[in-house]
Scaffold this motif. Structure first.
Motif, short mmCIF file in Angstrom:
data_model
loop_
_atom_site.label_atom_id
_atom_site.label_comp_id
_atom_site.label_asym_id
_atom_site.label_seq_id
_atom_site.Cartn_x
_atom_site.Cartn_y
_atom_site.Cartn_z
N LYS A 1 -7.90 12.78 2.79
CA LYS A 1 -8.48 13.35 4.01
C LYS A 1 -9.67 12.51 4.48
N CYS A 2 -10.55 12.14 3.55
CA CYS A 2 -11.71 11.32 3.88
C CYS A 2 -11.27 9.99 4.49
N CYS A 3 -10.32 9.37 3.86
CA CYS A 3 -9.81 8.08 4.31
C CYS A 3 -9.23 8.19 5.72
N GLN A 4 -8.43 9.21 5.94
CA GLN A 4 -7.81 9.43 7.25
C GLN A 4 -8.86 9.69 8.31
N GLU A 5 -9.85 10.52 7.99
CA GLU A 5 -10.90 10.85 8.97
C GLU A 5 -11.69 9.61 9.38
N LYS A 6 -11.80 8.66 8.46
CA LYS A 6 -12.53 7.42 8.76
C LYS A 6 -11.64 6.38 9.43
N GLY A 7 -10.33 6.68 9.53
CA GLY A 7 -9.40 5.77 10.19
C GLY A 7 -8.92 4.62 9.31
N VAL B 1 0.86 -1.18 0.00
CA VAL B 1 0.00 0.00 0.00
C VAL B 1 0.90 1.23 0.00
N ASP B 2 0.80 2.06 -1.05
CA ASP B 2 1.64 3.26 -1.10
C ASP B 2 0.84 4.53 -1.33
N SER B 3 -0.49 4.42 -1.31
CA SER B 3 -1.36 5.60 -1.38
C SER B 3 -2.69 5.25 -0.73
N ARG B 4 -3.50 6.23 -0.50
CA ARG B 4 -4.82 5.98 0.08
C ARG B 4 -5.83 5.60 -1.00
N CYS B 5 -5.67 6.14 -2.21
CA CYS B 5 -6.69 5.98 -3.26
C CYS B 5 -6.41 4.85 -4.24
N GLY C 1 -9.82 0.94 0.05
CA GLY C 1 -10.32 -0.42 -0.01
C GLY C 1 -10.88 -0.91 1.31
N GLN C 2 -10.53 -0.24 2.40
CA GLN C 2 -11.05 -0.62 3.71
C GLN C 2 -12.41 0.01 4.00
N CYS C 3 -12.85 0.91 3.14
CA CYS C 3 -14.11 1.62 3.35
C CYS C 3 -15.27 0.79 2.79
N PRO C 4 -16.35 0.65 3.56
CA PRO C 4 -17.50 -0.10 3.05
C PRO C 4 -18.23 0.61 1.91
N ASP C 5 -17.93 1.88 1.67
CA ASP C 5 -18.58 2.65 0.61
C ASP C 5 -17.85 2.60 -0.73
N ILE C 6 -16.79 1.79 -0.83
CA ILE C 6 -16.03 1.73 -2.09
C ILE C 6 -16.89 1.13 -3.19
N PRO C 7 -16.93 1.69 -4.36
CA PRO C 7 -16.33 2.96 -4.74
C PRO C 7 -17.30 4.10 -4.51
#
Length: 91
Positions: free
Chosen positions: A40-46, A2-6, A51-57
């Motif tokens: 920022k969104c990813c960080q705020e959600k922890g 993993v080298d980026s959030r997006c 890919g860890q977000c249930p809202d992807i994409p």
């Protein structure tokens, strides 16, 4: 790795050299162009990556991935990369 959030691959990216980009993870969401709303969104959600977000994409990630000028080739590549990272996280 993993080298980026997006889902972009920062390793070997020309912006690291030409623009002095430190990457979104290392700069806490402020790569060379300023604050990145996806990071920022990813960080705020922890989350480490989208890919860890249930809202992807989500709409924001889709807009970034499919932007006609600065988006992925092929469209949606970073979304698929986040899904790969998600699968690896859960393996």
């Amino acid at each position: 790795m993993v080298d980026s959030r997006c889902g972009l691959h920062c390793t070997g990216c020309g912006y690291r050299e030409t623009c002095g980009c430190g990457g979104c993870i290392e700069t806490e969401g402020r790569p060379f162009h300023g604050e990145c709303p996806v990071a920022k969104c990813c960080q705020e959600k922890g989350f480490l990556h989208c890919g860890q977000c249930p809202d992807i994409p989500c709409d924001m990630l889709t807009d970034y991935s499919c932007d006609p000028e600065h988006g992925d080739t092929p469209h949606g590549a970073r979304i698929e990369q986040c899904r790969v990272w998600h699968s690896a996280d859960n393996a």
